[in-house]
Enzyme design. Structure first.
Site, mmCIF file in Angstrom:
data_model
loop_
_atom_site.group_PDB
_atom_site.id
_atom_site.type_symbol
_atom_site.label_atom_id
_atom_site.label_comp_id
_atom_site.label_asym_id
_atom_site.label_seq_id
_atom_site.Cartn_x
_atom_site.Cartn_y
_atom_site.Cartn_z
ATOM 1 N N GLN A 1 40.224 31.066 42.130
ATOM 2 C CA GLN A 1 39.670 30.182 42.966
ATOM 3 C C GLN A 1 38.390 30.590 43.926
ATOM 4 O O GLN A 1 38.033 31.811 43.757
ATOM 5 C CB GLN A 1 40.908 29.894 44.168
ATOM 6 C CG GLN A 1 41.887 28.873 43.684
ATOM 7 C CD GLN A 1 42.603 28.206 44.453
ATOM 8 O OE1 GLN A 1 43.721 28.897 44.848
ATOM 9 N NE2 GLN A 1 42.213 27.234 45.300
ATOM 10 N N HIS A 2 37.773 29.884 44.442
ATOM 11 C CA HIS A 2 36.857 30.066 45.459
ATOM 12 C C HIS A 2 35.372 30.510 44.999
ATOM 13 O O HIS A 2 34.318 30.440 45.710
ATOM 14 C CB HIS A 2 37.223 31.089 46.474
ATOM 15 C CG HIS A 2 38.539 31.011 47.044
ATOM 16 N ND1 HIS A 2 39.004 29.650 47.834
ATOM 17 C CD2 HIS A 2 39.491 31.470 47.376
ATOM 18 C CE1 HIS A 2 39.885 29.787 48.280
ATOM 19 N NE2 HIS A 2 40.755 30.788 48.132
ATOM 20 N N ASP B 1 44.228 28.718 40.263
ATOM 21 C CA ASP B 1 45.213 29.437 39.574
ATOM 22 C C ASP B 1 46.812 29.259 40.139
ATOM 23 O O ASP B 1 47.743 29.075 39.478
ATOM 24 C CB ASP B 1 45.010 31.085 39.532
ATOM 25 C CG ASP B 1 44.510 31.676 40.780
ATOM 26 O OD1 ASP B 1 44.391 30.923 41.825
ATOM 27 O OD2 ASP B 1 44.017 32.672 41.088
#
Length: 488
Positions: free
Chosen positions: A71-72, A251
């Site tokens: 992520q991110h 995830d």
């Protein structure tokens, strides 16, 4: 037999599973490593994906595919779809000050929590965009679109890439004058969008004002697909034309889908990061920033708290003692609960929960009697678990029900972690059969997108989890709480 593929494009590697769409039976799999570092050229992910696909026996026979990803991270693209600079990953903490600036500019942490369910930290895409604006203005000026790692990889799998659609009327937003461009084909899902810092899980829409606060001008962002929605691959290098490409997921959301998590289920994932997550029927908003109010991959919500220091705490202890993980577990279990007062606060790479990006690890209670390998091994395991137990408490504080606790991830393979966890959490823990949960969740989502059903497919049940139980040892956490805030 209809086949589907699930991809786990993680920080460390790319893993692909190919499964029977109807039963979930594993047919074949493959993998390839990613380079180390907290910034990576996305081309390395594409190379790893193609290598993993080859080791998995190819993907031209799959009917659908979906990607679960780290992520991110920030993938900045120019008007032609080319990568502007290496992607900044979630664990790159140089954007910590940028997160502080964003909070100041909007007015408060509470304002952020109310807007998007989370408070910016260094990990979030918004913080990384703000860092780019302030520290690399020339690169920032080239950005036409911003995507997450999973978005970019899905885009490439679907047959898009640098130059696709360019030259048809370029301008700063990356849209062609005839209504289409490569950048228009970028898509994401609710779970990933909710980790950017500029999409609201509660409202189901982008907050363009917050995106502007981060990057300073209009840029294109991926279209957010619903959980079972998909696009179709055309001209892909790896999958056949007509292959369904699912929405994908972050995830943790993909792992939750693989585990079929329901309200009341909590999963503690001990990987590169430590994540405590729960499926919840309602959106959460934590002004303290400890709990991130994300969305899940089914249309519900996935409040979670994340620590930067998880399995690598065990790696560091092994390195320090010159032993392997099996021996570390033996030593830890040979020491008494609480390690006779030896306590490790494991902020080895800063920390996210609590938000201390510049903190360092500290060892407290060191005496002659505790300078043994057994005590140090025990302190490492307990310190890591205490950080995760604090994260669990943060979820409870927002009325997230905790009825069942599961341990997954590489760190959960340690016998010491499994046996000490009930003592620290004060609850029995279930350890399901080890698996590629992120890739498996992505595969289940791909099968869902292919089916057209309103709910994910009910795949054959895995082996029942092993349950670990034991008396709680509250003094472990009490001692940890006494020294936790002394960490520099």
């Amino acid at each position: 037999m209809t086949l589907v593929a699930g991809v786990d494009s993680s920080t460390q590697s790319c893993t692909i599973v190919v499964r029977d769409a109807h039963t979930g039976r594993l047919v074949r799999s493959g993998g390839a490593p990613h380079p180390d570092g907290t910034e990576v050229d996305p081309a390395a992910w594409w190379d790893a994906f193609r290598a993993a696909a080859e080791t998995a026996g190819g993907l031209t026979d799959v009917a659908a595919i979906a990607v679960g990803g780290q992520q991110h991270g920030m993938v900045a693209l120019d008007v032609d779809g080319a990568v502007v600079r290496p992607a900044l990953l979630w664990n790159d903490t140089r954007s910590a000050d940028a997160a502080t600036d964003l909070i100041r500019d909007l007015g408060s942490q509470r304002a952020w929590a109310e807007a998007v369910g989370s408070v910016p930290v260094a990990s979030f895409t918004a913080s990384k965009l703000r860092w780019l604006r302030d520290h690399e203005p020339d690169n920032a000026a080239r950005v036409a679109a911003v995507a997450l790692p999973h978005d970019w990889l899905s885009w490439r799998i679907a047959g898009h890439g640098p130059g696709d659609g360019s030259g048809r009327g370029r301008h700063a937003a990356g849209r062609a004058s005839d209504g289409g461009s490569a950048l228009d084909a970028l898509v994401t899902d609710r779970s990933e969008a909710s980790g950017t810092g500029y999409w609201s899980p509660r409202d189901g829409d982008y907050r363009r004002d917050l995106l502007d606060l981060a990057v300073g001008r209009e840029v294109q962002v991926p279209r957010v697909l619903e959980p079972a929605e998909s696009v179709v691959a055309r001209g892909s290098e790896v999958v056949a034309d007509g292959t369904v490409v699912g929405a994908g997921a972050g995830d943790n959301a993909a792992a939750a889908l693989a585990l079929d998590m329901r309200p009341g289920d909590v999963t503690v994932s001990i990987g590169t990061s430590g994540v405590v997550s729960a499926v919840n029927a309602a959106a959460t908003a934590d002004p303290s920033g400890k709990v991130a109010g994300f969305a899940d991959a089914t249309g519900a919500y996935l409040p979670l708290a994340c620590t930067l220091n998880a399995s690598r705490v065990l790696d560091a202890a092994c390195e320090l003692l010159g032993i392997d993980h099996d021996r570390l577990a033996e030593l830890a279990l040979a020491a008494p609960p609480g390690a006779d007062g030896l306590t490790l606060v494991p902020y080895l790479e800063g920390e996210r929960t609590p938000n201390r990006p510049d903190a360092t690890g500290t060892l407290h209670g060191l005496r002659l009697a505790t300078t043994t390998p057994e005590h140090l091994a025990r302190a490492a395991v307990e310190g890591m678990l205490c950080g995760l137990a604090d994260a669990l408490d943060a979820l409870r504080a927002h009325d997230v029900p905790v009825n069942r606790l599961r341990l997954i991830g590489g760190g959960a393979r340690s016998e010491a972690v499994r046996r000490i966890a009930p003592q620290v959490f004060g609850l029995p823990v279930e350890v399901p059969e080890p698996g590629e949960y992120v890739a498996d969740g992505a595969a289940r989502q791909a099968a869902w997108a292919l089916s057209g059903s309103a709910t994910p497919p009910a795949w054959d049940a895995a082996e029942p989890p092993v349950v670990y139980d034991g008396p709680a040892e509250p003094h472990i956490r009490q001692r940890y709480a006494e020294v936790r805030d002394l960490a520099p």
